[in-house]
Scaffold this motif. Structure first.
Motif, PDB file in Angstrom:
ATOM      1  N   VAL A  85      14.137  17.275  -8.214  1.00 28.88           N
ATOM      2  CA  VAL A  85      13.280  18.087  -7.356  1.00 28.88           C
ATOM      3  C   VAL A  85      14.044  19.347  -6.960  1.00 28.88           C
ATOM      4  CG1 VAL A  85      12.137  18.229  -5.117  1.00 28.88           C
ATOM      5  CG2 VAL A  85      11.939  16.155  -6.480  1.00 28.88           C
ATOM      6  N   VAL A  86      13.435  20.498  -7.179  1.00 30.04           N
ATOM      7  CA  VAL A  86      14.128  21.753  -6.906  1.00 30.04           C
ATOM      8  C   VAL A  86      13.573  22.478  -5.683  1.00 30.04           C
ATOM      9  CG1 VAL A  86      14.787  22.070  -9.317  1.00 30.04           C
ATOM     10  CG2 VAL A  86      12.615  23.033  -8.494  1.00 30.04           C
ATOM     11  N   ARG A  87      12.402  22.061  -5.200  1.00 31.46           N
ATOM     12  CA  ARG A  87      11.833  22.767  -4.059  1.00 31.46           C
ATOM     13  C   ARG A  87      10.822  21.875  -3.353  1.00 31.46           C
ATOM     14  NH1 ARG A  87      11.050  28.265  -2.437  1.00 31.46           N
ATOM     15  NH2 ARG A  87      10.482  28.052  -0.249  1.00 31.46           N
ATOM     16  N   ILE A  88      10.735  22.013  -2.015  1.00 27.97           N
ATOM     17  CA  ILE A  88       9.739  21.327  -1.202  1.00 27.97           C
ATOM     18  C   ILE A  88       8.973  22.368  -0.397  1.00 27.97           C
ATOM     19  CG2 ILE A  88       9.319  19.620   0.605  1.00 27.97           C
ATOM     20  CD1 ILE A  88      11.863  18.245  -0.088  1.00 27.97           C
ATOM     21  N   TRP A  89       7.662  22.175  -0.288  1.00 27.91           N
ATOM     22  CA  TRP A  89       6.841  22.965   0.625  1.00 27.91           C
ATOM     23  C   TRP A  89       6.009  22.014   1.484  1.00 27.91           C
ATOM     24  CZ3 TRP A  89       6.883  24.211  -4.652  1.00 27.91           C
ATOM     25  CH2 TRP A  89       7.474  25.431  -4.992  1.00 27.91           C
ATOM     26  N   ARG A 103      -0.337  18.633   3.766  1.00 24.93           N
ATOM     27  CA  ARG A 103       0.299  18.040   2.603  1.00 24.93           C
ATOM     28  C   ARG A 103       1.759  18.444   2.498  1.00 24.93           C
ATOM     29  NH1 ARG A 103      -3.214  21.824   1.143  1.00 24.93           N
ATOM     30  NH2 ARG A 103      -4.784  20.349   0.446  1.00 24.93           N
ATOM     31  N   ILE A 104       2.472  17.687   1.648  1.00 27.13           N
ATOM     32  CA  ILE A 104       3.826  18.012   1.223  1.00 27.13           C
ATOM     33  C   ILE A 104       3.779  18.165  -0.287  1.00 27.13           C
ATOM     34  CG2 ILE A 104       6.221  17.232   1.117  1.00 27.13           C
ATOM     35  CD1 ILE A 104       5.576  15.473   3.586  1.00 27.13           C
ATOM     36  N   VAL A 105       4.378  19.211  -0.815  1.00 28.57           N
ATOM     37  CA  VAL A 105       4.361  19.490  -2.243  1.00 28.57           C
ATOM     38  C   VAL A 105       5.803  19.543  -2.743  1.00 28.57           C
ATOM     39  CG1 VAL A 105       3.672  21.101  -4.053  1.00 28.57           C
ATOM     40  CG2 VAL A 105       2.200  20.775  -2.064  1.00 28.57           C
ATOM     41  N   LEU A 106       6.083  18.769  -3.807  1.00 25.86           N
ATOM     42  CA  LEU A 106       7.410  18.715  -4.408  1.00 25.86           C
ATOM     43  C   LEU A 106       7.335  19.333  -5.802  1.00 25.86           C
ATOM     44  CD1 LEU A 106       8.240  14.986  -3.564  1.00 25.86           C
ATOM     45  CD2 LEU A 106       8.667  16.982  -2.149  1.00 25.86           C
ATOM     46  N   LEU A 107       8.265  20.217  -6.111  1.00 22.14           N
ATOM     47  CA  LEU A 107       8.351  20.830  -7.434  1.00 22.14           C
ATOM     48  C   LEU A 107       9.498  20.177  -8.192  1.00 22.14           C
ATOM     49  CD1 LEU A 107       7.388  23.063  -9.407  1.00 22.14           C
ATOM     50  CD2 LEU A 107       9.135  24.538  -8.385  1.00 22.14           C
ATOM     51  N   GLN A 108       9.171  19.572  -9.325  1.00 22.91           N
ATOM     52  CA  GLN A 108      10.153  18.861 -10.137  1.00 22.91           C
ATOM     53  C   GLN A 108      10.303  19.544 -11.491  1.00 22.91           C
ATOM     54  OE1 GLN A 108       8.937  15.012 -11.489  1.00 22.91           O
ATOM     55  NE2 GLN A 108      10.999  14.333 -12.017  1.00 22.91           N
TER      56      GLN A 108
END
Length: 529
Positions: A500-504, A509-514
């Protein structure tokens, strides 16, 4: 006076009480039985109290949409905040995003829309636009120029795209104000494009320029680094809805500056790591005022030992709500948003050992309650008035308004911060969990104390009130103490998510970028409310 007020009808009393803030309304409910009964029986006043407790503001619906009743809003608010309180989430994984890892050079998530840019295009994914079960909408806008940087504001259907003009142009950068939905010129834009930074001020041998652009209502800020003559920073703010000059103000020759964020629609924070501080500037609407930017305060960080320096500071903060809302089609606006001046700003601070190449102490996260910047801390206004350069030492503002920590991935929204905990089970085995830090003082009293908390109670939340300390030594000149209390909740489920490189995060909601090998994935954790 009191008998006169007591003789008023319930309807009149409700109208009067609606002008009170949370504490005054609470004190009125304690003053006499009738006031208590009036407040307890009024759905509208109960809604005001719950909004105050959770430090939220009711968002007015877009033009033409029907507003929910007060009872419906109160029920939604209670369910929503209860889901955050215990971090109840539903997790979904979207299909991989249609881009290669090396193309993911710039990306952002704002207002339920994830976007990323390539050299001459920007792609968008709108998460669950009208139903929790729908697939995300996706579309791509192509540009006829090379994109340097961009940012979006889905609440205004606005995208600002910064172009690198061809050599020989009078200005170094050109900003285009367009709509997210159609890529057409925005109907509220006073001018189709805006030029920034005359080329006469650009260092001809500079390379690796850094550009950041921000939106706050009717204002856009552009920061340019590593390209201005003298290695200075350039910061410009303009009113994008106005066409008649002057409609801009700027700070130039400001030396070291690594990041900017709007704290409000009239206040901007800049980070100055080599000076070991952050600075706040107020500004009037440049379309009607020539006052420029006025320094509100310079807030110093702890002193470092000789040979060490703050090398970089980056900020994470939810953008202030402002401007006339003309949302993108199918945009589902959040029902609530945080108090503008009651939020957490997260600074990621890097410290470097200048005596050796590549020497660094790593990074620290500093959670800052912005009350320190807006004068809510009673001891700070007098210090700012007495200081000739508006400078405030760390020990005067920092310990009571901050909490220091470490985390490799985090996101902030309002008074909440989400990060990831990594716990190693063995040499090759570890797991990750999401952790919520809630800095709302009204949520602390009913939670489990920090000391002696069982695992089950930890999942229900615990309060951390004792201070944290980074001892003086080779890096810091003195102990770095911070006492900002918070409530901590950790998810029960392990996250089977690597890289995971980023969280918003936002209100829903919570969004995870993988990033995995050459594929890019979005993981979407919705509130179970």
């Amino acid at each position: 006076m009191l008998p006169y007020i007591l003789n008023q009808s319930t309807e009149v009393l409700c109208l009067i009480f609606a002008y009170l803030d949370l504490l005054d309304l609470h004190h009125c409910s304690l003053s006499c039985k009738r006031f208590c009964r009036v407040i307890d029986d009024s759905i509208e006043l109960q809604l005001l109290m719950q909004l105050g407790i959770h430090r939220m503001v009711w968002s007015k619906p877009p033009f033409g949409e029907t507003s929910l009743s007060a009872s419906a809003r109160l029920e939604v608010l209670k369910q929503h905040q209860d889901a955050w309180r215990y971090l109840r989430l539903n997790s979904d994984e979207f299909p991989s995003i249609s881009t290669a890892r090396h193309d993911l050079t710039s990306y952002e998530y704002a207002g339920s829309v994830f976007s990323f840019r390539k050299r001459k295009s920007i792609s968008f994914y709108q998460l669950y636009p009208s139903s929790d079960r729908e697939s995300p909408l996706s579309w791509t806008h192509s540009m006829d120029f090379q994109i340097c940087q961009y940012t979006t504001d889905s609440a205004q259907d606005l995208i600002v795209v910064v172009e690198l003009p061809p050599h020989g142009s009078e200005f170094a950068y050109t900003s285009h104000m367009r709509t997210i939905s159609t890529n057409q010129p925005h109907p509220r834009a006073g001018m189709l494009t805006h030029n920034s930074l005359p080329r006469s001020r650009v260092d001809p041998v500079a390379f690796w320029p850094s550009v950041k652009v921000q939106i706050a209502g009717d204002f856009i800020a552009l920061l340019v680094r590593n390209i201005v003559i003298g290695n200075c920073g350039f910061l410009e703010i303009w009113n994008w809805t106005e066409a008649t000059p002057p409609h801009r103000c700027e700070l130039s020759d400001i030396g070291d500056i690594t990041d900017i964020i709007f704290l409000s629609t009239t206040t901007i924070l800049i980070t100055c790591p080599h000076n070991g501080r952050v600075e706040l500037y107020d500004f009037d609407d440049p379309a009607i005022s020539s006052n420029g930017m006025t320094c509100r305060g310079r807030f110093n960080f702890p002193l470092l030992q000789p040979g060490f320096q703050y090398s970089h500071m980056s900020a994470n903060y939810c953008s202030p709500v402002g401007g006339t809302l003309t949302p993108i089609p199918s945009f589902k606006k959040s029902l609530f948003h945080p108090f503008p001046e009651d939020r957490i700003c997260v600074l990621k601070v890097f410290i470097t050992d200048t005596r050796r190449i590549g020497g660094t102490d790593g990074d620290h996260l500093v959670y800052i309650h912005v009350r320190a910047f807006f004068g809510s801390d009673p001891k700070l206004p007098s210090l700012l008035r007495e200081s000739e350069d508006h400078s405030v030492p760390w020990n005067a503002w920092g310990p009571s308004n901050t909490r220091w920590g470490k985390s490799w991935c985090h996101a902030a929204y309002g008074l909440r911060v989400i990060d990831m905990l990594v716990e190693r089970l063995s040499r090759d085995s570890f797991y990750k969990k999401l952790r919520l830090l809630d800095f709302n003082s009204y949520t602390l009293s009913s939670s489990v104390p920090h000391s002696g908390a069982s695992l089950e109670s930890l999942r229900q939340g615990r309060v951390v009130t004792e201070g944290s300390r980074i001892p003086a030594g080779p890096i810091f000149h003195e102990d770095v103490n911070s006492y900002l209390p918070y409530r901590e909740v950790i998810t029960e489920e392990h996250l089977d998510i690597d890289t995971v490189v980023r969280i918003w995060m936002d209100e829903n909601r919570i969004v995870l970028l993988q990033v995995l090998y050459d594929c890019v994935f979005l993981h979407h954790c919705r509130l179970d409310s």
